[in-house]
Design an enzyme around this catalytic site. Structure first.
Site, short mmCIF file in Angstrom:
data_model
loop_
_atom_site.label_atom_id
_atom_site.label_comp_id
_atom_site.label_asym_id
_atom_site.label_seq_id
_atom_site.Cartn_x
_atom_site.Cartn_y
_atom_site.Cartn_z
N GLU A 87 -0.43 -8.26 8.53
CA GLU A 87 -1.53 -7.26 7.99
C GLU A 87 -2.47 -8.32 7.58
O GLU A 87 -2.32 -9.22 7.16
CB GLU A 87 -0.85 -6.57 6.73
CG GLU A 87 0.51 -5.88 7.19
CD GLU A 87 1.23 -5.19 6.00
OE1 GLU A 87 0.52 -4.98 4.86
OE2 GLU A 87 2.46 -5.06 6.24
N GLU A 119 -4.79 1.83 1.59
CA GLU A 119 -3.54 2.35 0.89
C GLU A 119 -3.81 2.10 -0.64
O GLU A 119 -4.52 1.17 -0.87
CB GLU A 119 -2.25 1.16 1.42
CG GLU A 119 -0.96 1.43 0.65
CD GLU A 119 0.06 0.23 0.99
OE1 GLU A 119 0.94 0.29 0.59
OE2 GLU A 119 -0.35 -0.55 2.14
#
Length: 370
Positions: free
Chosen positions: A174, A285
């Site tokens: 990520e 997120e």
């Protein structure tokens, strides 16, 4: 062993560490690892923007850098490492937990059962592709400084390279930008990376906080503040991130912008990703800890809903995937996912300039999201 250090205007200390003495080499598998200083191959067919990077672009006229550059650079053959402060480590429950994810949740688009969602307290607004073998992904995303309600919450925007099922053995790479008071002790927007090979249980960490990612770049510090950031109805600043699997050596490389190849995750850190990724996700997120029993007002992206559009909402543009021939391609069959679209939402589109893109984000708590 530190060759020199620089103080950043935001209070960070950046240590210039010789490449061969970086934290990665504490990993038992890396004892005799010969550092690859550059990837054997770059993906073909990068968006035309790379070839035209001399042409000034009205929307992003100022190159984004990192705040610490104001006070100097690290010498060649060293890498800049953000020094963890004592209070950073104390905020984590233990030295061992520092820099690891507290029950990070991966957005799992196929299973939107409400009970599964609120359990982890993480909320997402993402676009994704699945059903093929992927060897990388790219996107250009604008950078904001979202407001965080509680110090134990965060807000981030990133891409996910995922391998395996969503069980105990999930592999993930990520990268993106995040605001995380818990991890960094402030509300600055910072460049970050993360990896895990067992669904965040025992392996992996942010940035260089454990052995794993091997950095080869002397100019960009993982975890350091990105500057400038976009402002509502004002200048927009974006960064591009490319992660791809080198077809020759098999390692996963990361590039920031058009100029900075940052380093790589050796393929032996992973099981599924040693071969390829099975899903790519792009988006935002946040953690919703439901302070006072109500939805958090922590913002995702710009804190505004996608329908507000350019200059107001946060975006990912020119999203692409890398195929098995090491070519960058438009993603096929993009899906979107959000747990509560009244809190944070996502809207996709495509056009000539931006290729496949989406706007995403939102304010969190509002009259329709309590």
């Amino acid at each position: 062993m530190i060759l020199s250090m620089l103080q950043s205007p935001d209070g960070d200390t950046i240590d210039c560490v010789p490449i061969s003495k970086q934290p990665a080499f504490d990993h038992p598998f890396l004892k005799d690892h010969k550092i690859q200083t550059r990837p054997s191959f770059h993906p073909e067919g990068l968006f035309e923007e790379n070839k035209l990077s001399e042409k000034p672009d009205a929307k992003t006229h100022t190159p984004i850098t990192q705040l610490w550059h104001a006070n100097g650079r690290c010498p060649e053959d060293t890498i800049p490492v953000r020094r963890a402060k004592e209070e950073d480590v104390l905020r984590a429950s233990s030295v061992k937990r520092y820099g690891r994810k507290k029950h990070r949740a991966i957005p799992k688009p196929r299973s939107a059962e409400p009970d599964l969602i609120n359990q982890s307290g993480h909320q997402h607004a993402i676009a994704y592709v699945e059903g093929d073998k992927y060897y990388g992904a790219k996107a250009t995303l604008n950078v904001w400084e979202p407001r965080i309600q509680q110090p134990n919450e965060f807000s981030l925007s990133q891409l996910w390279i995922l391998g395996g099922s969503f069980g105990q053995d999930l592999n993930s790479i990520e990268a993106g930008w995040q605001v995380s008071p818990d991890l960094y002790g402030d509300n600055n927007t910072r460049l970050f990376t993360y990896w895990t090979s067992d669904a965040y249980q025992a392996t992996g960490c942010y940035n260089l906080l454990c052995s794993g990612f091997i950095q080869v770049n002397s100019e960009i510090a993982m975890g350091a503040t990105i500057s400038p950031v976009s402002a509502y109805r004002n200048s927009q600043f974006d960064i591009s991130i490319l992660i791809w699997k080198d077809p020759k050596e098999g390692h996963w490389w990361m590039q920031f912008g058009n100029d900075y190849v940052l380093g790589y995750w050796p393929s032996f850190l992973f099981s599924y990703l040693a071969d390829s990724a099975s899903m790519i996700e792009w988006g935002g997120e946040v953690v919703n800890s439901e302070p006072d029993g109500q939805h958090t007002s922590t913002q995702m992206g710009s804190g505004h809903f996608p329908e507000e559009g350019f200059g107001k909402a946060s975006y990912f543009r020119n999203i692409q995937v890398v195929d098995s021939s090491n070519n960058l391609k438009a993603p096929k069959g993009i899906g979107t996912f959000t747990e509560q679209s009244n809190c944070y939402d996502v809207q996709t589109g495509s056009n000539g300039d931006w290729g496949h893109y989406f706007y995403y984000g939102g304010p969190g708590k509002n009259p329709n999201c309590q």
